[in-house]
Design an enzyme around this catalytic site. Sequence first.
Site, PDB file in Angstrom:
ATOM      1  N   LYS A 163       1.911  -9.683   0.580  1.00  0.00           N
ATOM      2  CA  LYS A 163       1.494  -9.002  -0.646  1.00  0.00           C
ATOM      3  C   LYS A 163       2.392  -7.796  -0.841  1.00  0.00           C
ATOM      4  CE  LYS A 163      -2.559  -7.399  -3.200  1.00  0.00           C
ATOM      5  NZ  LYS A 163      -2.110  -6.089  -3.688  1.00  0.00           N
ATOM      6  N   ASN A 177      -1.242  -9.899  -9.324  1.00  0.00           N
ATOM      7  CA  ASN A 177      -2.309  -8.938  -9.087  1.00  0.00           C
ATOM      8  C   ASN A 177      -2.013  -7.690  -9.913  1.00  0.00           C
ATOM      9  OD1 ASN A 177      -2.848  -6.549  -6.525  1.00  0.00           O
ATOM     10  ND2 ASN A 177      -4.481  -7.455  -7.710  1.00  0.00           N
ATOM     11  N   GLY A 178      -3.084  -6.996 -10.312  1.00  0.00           N
ATOM     12  CA  GLY A 178      -2.914  -5.733 -11.014  1.00  0.00           C
ATOM     13  C   GLY A 178      -3.472  -5.761 -12.422  1.00  0.00           C
ATOM     14  N   GLY A 179      -4.550  -5.017 -12.651  1.00  0.00           N
ATOM     15  CA  GLY A 179      -5.073  -4.841 -13.993  1.00  0.00           C
ATOM     16  C   GLY A 179      -5.816  -6.016 -14.589  1.00  0.00           C
ATOM     17  N   CYS A 226       0.845  -1.202   0.000  1.00  0.00           N
ATOM     18  CA  CYS A 226       0.000   0.000   0.000  1.00  0.00           C
ATOM     19  C   CYS A 226       0.881   1.255   0.000  1.00  0.00           C
ATOM     20  CB  CYS A 226      -0.914   0.010   1.222  1.00  0.00           C
ATOM     21  SG  CYS A 226      -1.982   1.465   1.286  1.00  0.00           S
ATOM     22  N   GLY A 269      -8.850  -7.318  -8.389  1.00  0.00           N
ATOM     23  CA  GLY A 269      -9.213  -6.225  -7.503  1.00  0.00           C
ATOM     24  C   GLY A 269     -10.480  -5.520  -7.917  1.00  0.00           C
TER      25      GLY A 269
END
Length: 330
Positions: free
Chosen positions: A135, A207-209, A96, A229
């Site tokens: 993560k 993860n991502g997109g 984050c 997500g």
Amino acid sequence: MTTDHSHRFSVAPMMDWTDRHDRVFLRQISRHALLYTEMVTAQAVLRGDRARLLGFDAAEHPVALQLGGSEPALLAEAARIGADMGYDEINLNCGCPSDRVQSGRFGACLMAEPELVGECVAAMQAVVSVPVTVKCRIGIDDQDEAEALARFVSRVASAGIRHFIIHARKAWLKGLSPKENRDIPPLNYPLVHQLKQDNPHLLISINGGIASLEEAAAQLDRVDGVMMGRAAYQTPYVLADVDRRIFGDPTPAPSRGRVVERMLPYIDRQLAQGVPLNAITRHMLGLYNGLPGAHAWRRHLSENAHREGAGVKVVEHALERVKDRISEAA
């Protein structure tokens, strides 16, 4: 390729989105997807209202608790509390990029301190029997992505971590907002694929997109798991085919209407405990996205769920309106 069945598909931890009500809702659509809580700081777990922060419905399993922090002893105690409450996994947030998180010395800034992360996860693993996972991003700021990610994963894996969920974007801690950090840094899927190739003994999730099951299935040819997500939140019915396509469960997916009907007993119970209706229905607004009745569904819930005394009849009436619009379109 070694795979961990429970992690083949998961829904990402998202602040203000993946609360307990959202997770119960998503569970009505997919029986097998791994669900994550919003990030909760170790300090909050130790000092705050645990029932409010960590409470969850038994229907949510499998469900993972994501913690934020950088002090091994505090994280260990928070992890123990989470495991004792029944979470299936404890995850440490090293991805984050928000200012508030940085000021607390946790989140993505920990990518610069792999030794400290190793100490944190070692302490956490020492007190729980459920998996501890991490993560992270592929790097931060001016770090060389390939070098930073390899170094970080190597050190943290040496502390006993077997599963890494990697957001395939660098995080810029200065100059970009958290929202911009979700879109502007370019995705680098090949780097995550290479990490898996170089570390066949580790479980690597990406993860991502990722916005569709087609994209998710393609990724599973290269890595062990996929985390979705925003697409899973904004168009939740994308999860309807997860159980069959990703987990091999032949059970037919529930219709959207059936998903709503399954939510009604939960909504009733929550209303009886004083939870306002719109705290639950705000997560359900995207259920009909892409269909003729989507606007009628969203409008009825948005205009009525916040009203004093609003109950399950509001949801039932919204369902009637969307069914009418779909019938008219057919």
